[in-house]
Every structure is written in structure tokens, then in C-alpha cells.
Design a protein around this motif. Structure first.
Motif, short mmCIF file in Angstrom:
data_model
loop_
_atom_site.label_atom_id
_atom_site.label_comp_id
_atom_site.label_asym_id
_atom_site.label_seq_id
_atom_site.Cartn_x
_atom_site.Cartn_y
_atom_site.Cartn_z
N ASP A 48 0.45 -1.55 0.12
CA ASP A 48 -0.07 0.00 -0.38
C ASP A 48 0.87 1.27 0.35
N THR A 49 0.51 2.30 -0.29
CA THR A 49 0.94 3.22 -1.00
C THR A 49 1.30 3.92 0.44
N CYS A 67 4.39 7.53 3.56
CA CYS A 67 3.91 7.15 2.23
C CYS A 67 4.53 6.40 1.28
N PRO A 69 5.75 5.65 -1.77
CA PRO A 69 5.40 6.38 -3.67
C PRO A 69 6.98 5.95 -4.75
N SER A 70 6.21 5.23 -5.71
CA SER A 70 6.70 4.08 -6.50
C SER A 70 7.31 5.55 -7.57
N TRP A 73 4.78 5.34 -10.86
CA TRP A 73 3.80 6.01 -10.67
C TRP A 73 3.52 6.44 -10.02
N ASN A 74 5.07 7.30 -9.47
CA ASN A 74 4.96 8.88 -9.40
C ASN A 74 6.41 9.54 -10.00
N PHE A 87 3.14 14.13 -6.60
CA PHE A 87 2.31 12.50 -6.46
C PHE A 87 1.19 12.98 -6.75
N TRP A 111 14.59 0.87 -1.73
CA TRP A 111 13.32 2.76 -1.36
C TRP A 111 14.79 3.35 -0.07
#
Length: 158
Positions: A48-49, A67, A69-70, A73-74, A87, A111
Motif C-alpha cells: 500500500d502507498t 507514504c 510512492p513508487s 506511478w509517481n 505526487f 527504497w
């Protein structure tokens, strides 16, 4: 899909383009880890984001504002600690989003903690901007749009 310089600049100019000063040494600042490590340490989903952290773990460490984010997608999320970012979120442009600890997926299994960020609404995507995204992104966004309106959100390290 990455947007052009004008698109990104137009949405980030109001919050400032300078990096938030981080005084840690470079090795510490750019230390990366796996999502499993952070989920094991703090709790929460590995996919989950905005994961919900187990209340028992929150009682131990007091943190429940992650948070993840990948860049898939971002693509304009921060890639460096303290840098501003952009974002995509499933919310109206007027929705206030609380501060989050932003940990960005640079590539599979890698990450990077970028800092605690304040999310500031910015202009929503135009139909043309939406159409120019990669098909996989458009399909995901259409699924999310069934529940809400898509907007971009600028983020500034605090």
C-alpha cells in the motif's frame, strides 16, 4: 510517464524548488533498504502507498504516517532527501493531506527515506495530460477515479 519540465515546474513553483537542508552525512542520507525491512520494523503493508500500521506497533514507536510512492506511478516524486516532489493522489484538489514520512521506491526492492513531507494541492491533470500517460498508468487511474477525482499534489519537505 514523465512529464516535461514546464508541467513539473508549473506545479512546483508555488512551493519552492530548493531542497530542504539535510545535515546528515551522505552515506546516512542515501542509505536504502527493502520495503520488507520497514514493514517488519514499523508494521503495515508491503504494497500500500499509505499503509495502515498495526495499532500495537504504533503504541511502541508512535509512527503511523508513512507514504510509499513508487517512481513507476509517481515519476516526479522526490529522488533525493529533502527535494520537492509531485505526487498523483486520488483526492480532490482541495483535500488537505496530513504530513507523511515519504519513502520512495527507486527501483525494485530499493527504497529511500526522503523526509517528512507536507502535501500541498496543485492543479489537476488536464484531459490531454491524462491521455499522454502510459496505458498502464491510465488504466490504474481510471480504476481509482471511480472512487474520486485525480489530482496532482506538490510535496515539500518540512
Amino acid at each position: 510517464m514523465e512529464f516535461n519540465y514546464e508541467f513539473v515546474f508549473d506545479r512546483l513553483k508555488d512551493i519552492g524548488l530548493d531542497k530542504y537542508p539535510i545535515t546528515l552525512d551522505e552515506a546516512t542520507r542515501y542509505h536504502t533498504f527493502s520495503r520488507y525491512y520497514i514493514a517488519n520494523l514499523y508494521g503495515g503493508s508491503t504494497v500500500d502507498t499509505f499503509p495502515n500500521v498495526d495499532p500495537e506497533k504504533v503504541a511502541v514507536h508512535g509512527i503511523n504516517n508513512f507514504c510509499f510512492p513508487s517512481l513507476d506511478w509517481n515519476p516526479h516524486a522526490p529522488k533525493h532527501p529533502g527535494a520537492p516532489g509531485l505526487f498523483f493522489v486520488e483526492a480532490r484538489a482541495t483535500t488537505e493531506i496530513p504530513e507523511h514520512r515519504v519513502i520512495v521506491r527507486l527501483k525494485s526492492g530499493v527504497w529511500l527515506y526522503c523526509g517528512t513531507y507536507k502535501f500541498i494541492p496543485s492543479k489537476s491533470l488536464t484531459p490531454f495530460e491524462f491521455q499522454n500517460q502510459a496505458e498502464k498508468v491510465r488504466l490504474l487511474r481510471c480504476t481509482l477515479w471511480r472512487r474520486s477525482t485525480m489530482t496532482t499534489t506538490s510535496a515539500r519537505a518540512r
